[in-house]
Enzyme design. Structure first.
Site, mmCIF file in Angstrom:
data_model
loop_
_atom_site.group_PDB
_atom_site.id
_atom_site.type_symbol
_atom_site.label_atom_id
_atom_site.label_comp_id
_atom_site.label_asym_id
_atom_site.label_seq_id
_atom_site.Cartn_x
_atom_site.Cartn_y
_atom_site.Cartn_z
ATOM 1 N N GLU A 219 0.884 -1.179 0.000
ATOM 2 C CA GLU A 219 0.000 0.000 0.000
ATOM 3 C C GLU A 219 0.911 1.215 0.000
ATOM 4 O O GLU A 219 1.415 1.627 1.043
ATOM 5 C CB GLU A 219 -0.901 -0.015 1.242
ATOM 6 C CG GLU A 219 -1.851 -1.210 1.298
ATOM 7 C CD GLU A 219 -2.986 -1.107 0.271
ATOM 8 O OE1 GLU A 219 -3.273 0.010 -0.201
ATOM 9 O OE2 GLU A 219 -3.577 -2.150 -0.055
ATOM 10 N N CYS A 253 -2.070 9.571 2.442
ATOM 11 C CA CYS A 253 -1.568 9.020 1.170
ATOM 12 C C CYS A 253 -2.471 9.386 -0.004
ATOM 13 O O CYS A 253 -2.019 9.452 -1.136
ATOM 14 C CB CYS A 253 -1.438 7.511 1.279
ATOM 15 S SG CYS A 253 -2.966 6.710 1.798
HETATM 16 P P1 NAD Z 1 7.351 4.939 7.475
HETATM 17 O O1 NAD Z 1 8.635 5.691 7.612
HETATM 18 O O2 NAD Z 1 6.474 4.827 8.669
HETATM 19 O O3 NAD Z 1 7.744 3.510 6.930
HETATM 20 C C1 NAD Z 1 6.760 2.534 6.780
HETATM 21 C C2 NAD Z 1 7.216 1.294 7.490
HETATM 22 O O4 NAD Z 1 8.401 0.791 6.871
HETATM 23 C C3 NAD Z 1 7.547 1.512 8.969
HETATM 24 O O5 NAD Z 1 6.939 0.521 9.747
HETATM 25 C C4 NAD Z 1 9.055 1.428 9.000
HETATM 26 O O6 NAD Z 1 9.563 0.916 10.207
HETATM 27 C C5 NAD Z 1 9.386 0.519 7.845
HETATM 28 N N1 NAD Z 1 10.713 0.799 7.289
HETATM 29 C C6 NAD Z 1 11.286 2.014 7.104
HETATM 30 N N2 NAD Z 1 12.495 1.892 6.543
HETATM 31 C C7 NAD Z 1 12.717 0.555 6.375
HETATM 32 C C8 NAD Z 1 13.794 -0.218 5.839
HETATM 33 N N3 NAD Z 1 14.903 0.342 5.344
HETATM 34 N N4 NAD Z 1 13.645 -1.557 5.812
HETATM 35 C C9 NAD Z 1 12.534 -2.141 6.285
HETATM 36 N N5 NAD Z 1 11.483 -1.449 6.797
HETATM 37 C C10 NAD Z 1 11.565 -0.133 6.855
HETATM 38 O O7 NAD Z 1 6.460 5.515 6.372
HETATM 39 P P2 NAD Z 1 6.838 6.302 5.086
HETATM 40 O O8 NAD Z 1 7.499 5.379 4.127
HETATM 41 O O9 NAD Z 1 7.441 7.619 5.424
HETATM 42 O O10 NAD Z 1 5.307 6.551 4.680
HETATM 43 C C11 NAD Z 1 4.945 7.542 3.824
HETATM 44 C C12 NAD Z 1 4.538 6.936 2.517
HETATM 45 O O11 NAD Z 1 3.540 5.950 2.758
HETATM 46 C C13 NAD Z 1 3.906 7.915 1.571
HETATM 47 O O12 NAD Z 1 4.370 7.656 0.274
HETATM 48 C C14 NAD Z 1 2.432 7.603 1.659
HETATM 49 O O13 NAD Z 1 1.705 7.959 0.515
HETATM 50 C C15 NAD Z 1 2.474 6.141 1.863
HETATM 51 N N6 NAD Z 1 1.247 5.703 2.522
HETATM 52 C C16 NAD Z 1 0.428 4.884 1.840
HETATM 53 C C17 NAD Z 1 -0.755 4.489 2.413
HETATM 54 C C18 NAD Z 1 -1.704 3.567 1.707
HETATM 55 O O14 NAD Z 1 -2.611 3.066 2.372
HETATM 56 N N7 NAD Z 1 -1.556 3.336 0.417
HETATM 57 C C19 NAD Z 1 -1.086 4.932 3.678
HETATM 58 C C20 NAD Z 1 -0.199 5.757 4.339
HETATM 59 C C21 NAD Z 1 0.972 6.125 3.760
#
Ligand code: NAD
Length: 465
Positions: A219, A253
């Site tokens: 997602e 998102c």
């Molecule tokens: P985040 O930093 O919370 O990361 C998401 C998850 O990935 C966390 O649990 C984190 O611990 C894990 N993570 C981070 N780096 C990692 C690595 N190197 N290896 C393994 N796991 C790792 O979230 P984010 O990425 O900053 O989220 C923002 C993005 O998420 C935006 O692009 C947003 O659009 C998208 N998003 C999508 C949805 C959806 O439902 N489609 C919902 C919310 C956010």
């Protein structure tokens, strides 16, 4: 992190997955009554801890209580209620047609739970995005490990405290942590990995999953466009766009990422949006309790820097003390700058002039397929063209984001905005294997498919085919 710590995590998580697999293999998750009980327990957890939940989300994002309801718990309650009342039907064998060649016989699809799932949550709706995938995982009869986002630490801790108090500890666990912990979790053998977050980490998740050929749901995000055409009701469009950008300070998102509007209507739309922002958040949104903050200093710096990449038409002020950024509308953004190349994920909204729907669709298609796309119009013809010519995850016509309120609408991206859908039955099916079953009668058993072959049998086979 030292190698031995890495190994310790690996051992710890391997033991955890094994423990949950023993529970899954014991059949405890199979009875629908058990699944209903777990969903009821989750509902009680949300009801009995309303205050604790609101406090954690305020500590992480200064989320106003109304937005806790709107963006986090209301969706969870709706999904629980929906799954609880339909689960029995979803879980039932689904009868399908059986062709003449397989007669006498019956065919059906039997949904089977996948096993032990890993659910990795994101920080922007840190409760909802961690628990919403758990609902279909439970409804479909799976065990799961939740990994909430470390970027929202208060909510992460709260989830880690509450879940074991309410849900069956043999079947569900919460692991808190950041990259090292998630990396060690991803190294385990899962039956499904459900990840919410950015595309860069999405690729890491998919690569790790490939090691065990584990299916994934990703997602992700991207730039969700909003097109306001020349027939649109500007007042309603402005109100809904302003709401979509102000909610959770644009850290959604599916928030409108940029607006496309014709030069002749641009200034009227902006004047109306200015009115709407003031009506919702007053003259100084930075001081409004009804307005969330950017999650941390790093994201505050990132989003604040985007303001310089266009001409400020609305807002523009920031407060590094509280990490708040006013809802900010930008004109004439530099199309090569990050504000237009990357997902904004904050309260900045560029407005781009676009002559007509053709030009707008063409503009959107130059980028990746968006997670969502919005069209404000009173023209049925424009609506049809928009729906048929634009590939994206979800659409709202004359509004933004509201499809999330309907559990009957599958949610998920396409292309770079994600793969796999959930909510409602889509979620149940995501956490199930749709096992094909054919049950044959023994008589009659014509010799047509058995050797020795003959011209007559070939003719018959052709007829059946
Ligand atoms: P985040 O930093 O919370 O990361 C998401 C998850 O990935 C966390 O649990 C984190 O611990 C894990 N993570 C981070 N780096 C990692 C690595 N190197 N290896 C393994 N796991 C790792 O979230 P984010 O990425 O900053 O989220 C923002 C993005 O998420 C935006 O692009 C947003 O659009 C998208 N998003 C999508 C949805 C959806 O439902 N489609 C919902 C919310 C956010």
């Amino acid at each position: 992190m030292a190698d031995h710590e890495d190994n310790d995590l690996n051992h710890e998580y391997r033991a955890l997955v094994e423990r949950l697999r023993v529970a899954f293999d014991s059949g405890v998750t199979r009875p629908l009554d058990w699944r209903r009980g777990q969903l009821d327990a989750m509902k009680s957890m949300l009801e009995e801890n309303e205050g604790v939940i609101a406090e954690a989300l305020h500590a992480d994002l200064r989320k106003p209580p109304q937005e806790v309801l709107l963006g986090e718990t209301a969706l969870l309650f709706a999904e629980i209620k929906h799954a609880r009342s339909r689960m029995e039907r979803w879980a039932r064998p689904r009868k399908v047609h059986t062709p003449a060649i397989a007669q006498p016989g019956r065919s059906f699809i039997q949904p089977d739970p996948l096993g032990v799932a890993l659910i990795i949550g994101a920080w922007n709706y840190p409760l909802q995005l961690t628990l919403a995938p758990l609902i279909p995982a439970i409804a479909a009869g799976n065990c799961a490990v939740l990994k909430p986002s470390e970027v929202a630490p208060y909510t992460s801790k709260m989830i880690a405290n509450l879940v074991p108090r309410y849900l069956d500890r043999n079947a569900f666990a919460v692991v808190e942590g950041a990259v090292p912990e998630t990396t060690a979790l991803l190294a385990q053998r899962w039956d499904h990995i459900f990840y919410t977050g950015g595309a860069a980490v999405g690729k890491i998740v998919m690569k790790a999953a490939a090691e065990h050929l584990t299916p994934v749901t990703l997602e992700l995000g991207g730039k969700s466009p909003a097109i306001v055409d020349d027939t649109a009701d500007l007042k309603s469009a402005a109100r809904r766009l302003a709401w979509g950008k102000a909610l959770n300070a644009g850290q959604t998102c599916i928030a409108p990422d940029y607006i496309l509007v014709s030069p002749g209507r641009r200034d009227a739309l902006i004047a109306e949006m200015k009115k709407q922002f003031t009506e919702m958040l007053g003259d100084n949104p930075l001081a409004s309790d009804d307005y969330a903050a950017v999650v941390n200093e790093k994201h505050f710096e990132r989003v604040a820097a985007l303001i310089a990449q266009g001409e400020v038409a609305i807002g523009g002020r920031t407060d590094p003390e509280t990490n708040k950024i006013e809802p900010t509308v930008l004109l004439n953004p530099d199309l090569d700058a990050t504000v237009m190349t990357d997902e904004i994920f904050g309260p900045v909204l560029p407005v781009i002039e676009s002559d007509d729907l053709d030009a707008s669709i063409e503009f959107v298609r130059r980028g990746d397929k968006p997670l969502s796309a919005y069209l404000f119009t009173r023209s049925r013809a424009s609506e049809q063209r928009f729906l048929s010519e634009l590939a994206c995850g979800s659409v709202c016509i004359n509004d933004v984001m509201m499809f999330m309120s309907n559990p009957d609408l599958p949610f998920g991206g396409v292309g770079m905005s994600g793969m796999g859908q959930y909510h409602g039955q889509a979620g149940f099916d995501r956490f199930s294997h749709l096992k094909s079953v054919m049950k044959r009668g023994r008589f009659p058993d014509p010799s047509i498919r058995y050797a020795p072959y003959s011209d007559f049998k070939t003719k018959l086979l052709k007829w059946f085919a």
